[in-house]
Design an enzyme around this catalytic site. Structure first.
Site, mmCIF file in Angstrom:
data_model
loop_
_atom_site.group_PDB
_atom_site.id
_atom_site.type_symbol
_atom_site.label_atom_id
_atom_site.label_comp_id
_atom_site.label_asym_id
_atom_site.label_seq_id
_atom_site.Cartn_x
_atom_site.Cartn_y
_atom_site.Cartn_z
ATOM 1 C CG MET A 1 8.270 38.244 -23.784
ATOM 2 S SD MET A 1 9.311 37.247 -24.852
ATOM 3 C CE MET A 1 10.884 38.004 -24.600
ATOM 4 N N GLY B 1 10.768 49.989 -16.861
ATOM 5 C CA GLY B 1 10.330 50.276 -18.232
ATOM 6 C C GLY B 1 8.895 49.804 -18.410
ATOM 7 C CG HIS B 2 8.015 45.652 -18.333
ATOM 8 N ND1 HIS B 2 9.134 45.027 -17.858
ATOM 9 C CD2 HIS B 2 7.858 45.228 -19.616
ATOM 10 C CE1 HIS B 2 9.639 44.244 -18.806
ATOM 11 N NE2 HIS B 2 8.891 44.349 -19.878
ATOM 12 C CD GLN C 1 9.354 37.467 -28.668
ATOM 13 O OE1 GLN C 1 8.121 37.488 -28.666
ATOM 14 N NE2 GLN C 1 10.061 38.528 -28.300
ATOM 15 C CG ASP D 1 12.392 46.012 -27.565
ATOM 16 O OD1 ASP D 1 13.477 45.459 -27.802
ATOM 17 O OD2 ASP D 1 11.827 45.945 -26.464
ATOM 18 C CB SER E 1 17.097 45.302 -20.934
ATOM 19 O OG SER E 1 17.104 43.957 -21.358
HETATM 20 O O1 PAF Z 1 8.815 43.264 -26.203
HETATM 21 C C1 PAF Z 1 8.489 42.162 -25.707
HETATM 22 O O2 PAF Z 1 8.553 41.957 -24.496
HETATM 23 C C2 PAF Z 1 8.007 41.051 -26.635
HETATM 24 O O3 PAF Z 1 8.682 41.080 -27.849
HETATM 25 C C3 PAF Z 1 6.486 41.062 -26.840
HETATM 26 C C4 PAF Z 1 6.048 42.335 -27.555
HETATM 27 C C5 PAF Z 1 5.775 40.951 -25.513
HETATM 28 C C6 PAF Z 1 6.074 39.884 -27.719
HETATM 29 O O4 PAF Z 1 6.405 38.667 -27.134
#
Ligand code: PAF
Length: 272
Positions: A26, A32-33, A57, A146, A181
């Protein structure tokens, strides 16, 4: 690096490609990414990153509107990670106005995060399935932070017979132990100090386990004691399949915490 916003264009671009590593996000990218992207880069011919703040979500009253949107900075991170394509759709590209949506499983989807945030996982699974169908990756990368999301995505891949390898990547932490995060940006310095109690309590719990204390009740009590006074959603210890257990089993247990620090909801966990 290409930036593509429409489904037609990205499908066209990917149609004769194989060995695609996919990192759905997102945005508001952090280290982390970066770890997810590095793993994807090391193991695939092509790396696709998606950035889409998925409204389905977020629950009513959650932080959808203020969720950090940092596309310029994200582009720089993606380029440093040697991403081939950023898929950056808008809401109209991803959703129609009368939609079929997925339903998270009754048991594992309705406890913990599913209980605290009813409907959250339906939204996550729906968007992830849409993204998988658009990108058709061979590998997709998700963080262990997560943990329940990861378990449910693996279950979805199994239940719907999707031909995708889900790769789990370990949680990245700041030097002081705080799990990375996108929501950490909301924390003031004082909030951060308070938030550090989470990783400290997980560390203490791990030490108890290393000293052969396996009783879930005893370990949970110790964590609750470490976190006393905080606004806790849950402290739980479950199996890696998200079944409730009485005794920790090394190699098959998860300690999970969710709480609020001055209005910011944080989750963290320890894979034992
Ligand atoms: O973990 C996230 O950033 C979100 O839940 C995801 C998997 C991109 C879905 O919108």
């Amino acid at each position: 690096m290409k930036i593509i916003s429409t489904i037609n264009e990205i499908k066209d671009f990917l149609k004769d490609k194989n060995n695609i590593g996919f990192v759905p996000t997102m945005g508001a990218l952090h280290n982390g990414h970066v770890e997810l992207l590095k793993e994807a880069r090391n193991n695939n011919k092509l790396v696709v990153l998606s950035i889409f703040v998925n409204p389905t979500q977020f629950l009513e009253g959650e932080d959808l509107d203020k969720y950090p949107r940092t596309f310029e900075a994200d582009k720089r991170v993606a380029s440093l990670c040697d991403v081939d394509v950023i898929f950056y759709p808008d809401i109209n590209e991803m959703y129609g106005n009368d939609e079929i949506s997925l339903k998270a499983p009754n048991v594992r989807g309705s406890i913990l995060e599913g209980y605290e945030r009813p409907g959250h996982f339906d939204g996550v699974l729906s968007v992830v399935l849409k993204l998988f169908n658009i990108i058709k990756p061979s590998h997709a990368y998700f963080g262990r932070k997560d943990a329940q999301q990861l378990a449910l995505i693996k279950l979805m891949v199994d239940n719907l017979f999707l031909d995708i390898n889900i790769v789990e990547v370990s949680t990245q932490r700041d030097k002081d132990g705080l799990a990375l995060s996108s929501r950490n940006r909301y924390l003031s310095e004082t909030d951060r100090l308070e938030a550090l109690r989470i990783s400290k309590s997980l560390k203490n719990a791990t030490n108890m386990i290393m000293n052969k204390e396996y009783s879930v009740d005893v370990i949970k009590d110790a964590i609750l004691n470490d976190l006393s006074g905080m606004q806790i959603d849950y402290v739980e210890i479950v199996s890696r399949e998200f079944r409730y257990i009485e005794q920790v089993k090394i190699g098959d247990s998860l300690i999970l915490i969710a709480l609020h620090v001055n209005g910011t909801r944080l989750i963290d966990n320890m894979w034992v």
